[in-house]
Design an enzyme around this catalytic site. Sequence first.
Site, PDB file in Angstrom:
ATOM      1  N   CYS A 102      -6.401  -2.008  11.780  1.00  0.00           N
ATOM      2  CA  CYS A 102      -6.287  -0.712  12.434  1.00  0.00           C
ATOM      3  C   CYS A 102      -6.165  -0.877  13.951  1.00  0.00           C
ATOM      4  O   CYS A 102      -7.032  -1.474  14.585  1.00  0.00           O
ATOM      5  CB  CYS A 102      -7.489   0.176  12.101  1.00  0.00           C
ATOM      6  SG  CYS A 102      -7.241   1.814  12.794  1.00  0.00           S
ATOM      7  N   ASN A 202       3.412  -6.500   3.626  1.00  0.00           N
ATOM      8  CA  ASN A 202       3.451  -5.079   4.010  1.00  0.00           C
ATOM      9  C   ASN A 202       4.225  -4.903   5.315  1.00  0.00           C
ATOM     10  O   ASN A 202       4.169  -5.742   6.200  1.00  0.00           O
ATOM     11  CB  ASN A 202       1.999  -4.581   4.166  1.00  0.00           C
ATOM     12  CG  ASN A 202       1.899  -3.191   4.777  1.00  0.00           C
ATOM     13  OD1 ASN A 202       1.279  -3.006   5.815  1.00  0.00           O
ATOM     14  ND2 ASN A 202       2.513  -2.206   4.144  1.00  0.00           N
ATOM     15  N   ASP A 204       7.530  -1.953   6.632  1.00  0.00           N
ATOM     16  CA  ASP A 204       8.954  -1.618   6.625  1.00  0.00           C
ATOM     17  C   ASP A 204       9.642  -1.807   5.275  1.00  0.00           C
ATOM     18  O   ASP A 204      10.820  -2.155   5.223  1.00  0.00           O
ATOM     19  CB  ASP A 204       9.711  -2.420   7.697  1.00  0.00           C
ATOM     20  CG  ASP A 204       9.249  -2.078   9.096  1.00  0.00           C
ATOM     21  OD1 ASP A 204       8.450  -1.131   9.246  1.00  0.00           O
ATOM     22  OD2 ASP A 204       9.688  -2.750  10.047  1.00  0.00           O
TER      23      ASP A 204
END
Length: 338
Positions: A102, A202, A204
């Site tokens: 994050c 992970n 796009d």
Amino acid sequence: MLKIGDIEMKNRVVLAPMAGVCNPAFRLIAKEFGVGLVCAEMVSDKAILHGNKRTQEMLYVDEREKPLSLQIFGGDKETLVEAARVVDEQTNADIIDINMGCPVPKVVKCDAGARWLLEPKKIEEMVSAVVKVVKKPVTVKMRIGWDEDHIYVEDNAKAVESAGGKAVAVHGRTRQQMYRGHANWEYIRLAKQAVSIPVIGNGDVFTPEDAKRMLETTGCDGVMIGRAALGNPWMLYRTVHYLEHGELLPEPSPSEKIRIALLHMDRLINLRGERIAVREMRKHATWYLKGLPGASKIKDVVTQQETREGMADVLLTFVRELEREPAAEQANLQQETA
Ligand SMILES: Cc1cc2nc3c(=O)[nH]c(=O)nc-3n(C[C@H](O)[C@H](O)[C@H](O)COP(=O)(O)O)c2cc1C
């Protein structure tokens, strides 16, 4: 097939954790659309320990969603470990995921999220402390690095593995990139080569073909899809089908899109009550409408709706008109985009 600890997924497609999106209403839809694993939105360790009503709701797992991975984040070892223990003992999630990706300042400032990407040693220390106290498999979701001068994805993935982590998901962007630029899949390939635990790629993956290309070029064990599934769970279903049969299924019709949008809204209402659910549904409705001819014209009306009846009425009227006059709408669209 993708296997995390003893948990075997039925395929290699994973719904990414997305805050404000991946609650039981959307997760169940994703599951019904065929994904092998659903991830819940991140929950802070402190919130779990505080145990308020909203957090209790965030820890709720419907049996039909399983297998499910529940993501926690935090910067202090003690609270992270205690929160993991709560998830382990008091929820029926299958996997405990730790957020290490994050990028938002509020999270990074507390030494959580992507902050750890600078310190493989800290990753090992935190993950092993969690692994020691829980029975469920522990995984980590990370970005490739902090910025382009500090990309330690291989060391970080190794740290997860040596700490007893059972899989690692790698988003091919740095923290500094936030969501800008492109995900660099080459680092997913390097992470895969560095460890023997499963690596989930992970970043796009916008089409079923992207998913296949990611699996083939990086050798990763699973492919995690986030933004492409917003208002578009068919993307998940089409990807599962494409990977299994090599066939691209057609896109859904406008009325099918609205049918699922209404199902999504009704499930949100069951969870949160009408007032909050309809407000939350505004963004989802906009996503479901994306790409439909003339959708931009009703966006403002959608974002003003307060009731189920109002939202359903706007969406159904729109789709009825669209399907009654497809030719005219097509012509309008061409004019709009000309
Ligand atoms: C609205 C939104 C919320 C997100 N929330 C989380 C989260 O709670 N935990 C997490 O690890 N990643 C979160 N992410 C990042 C996604 O899981 C994923 O890594 C990112 O979107 C890249 O994948 P994509 O290109 O398929 O979207 C979020 C992304 C979006 C767009």
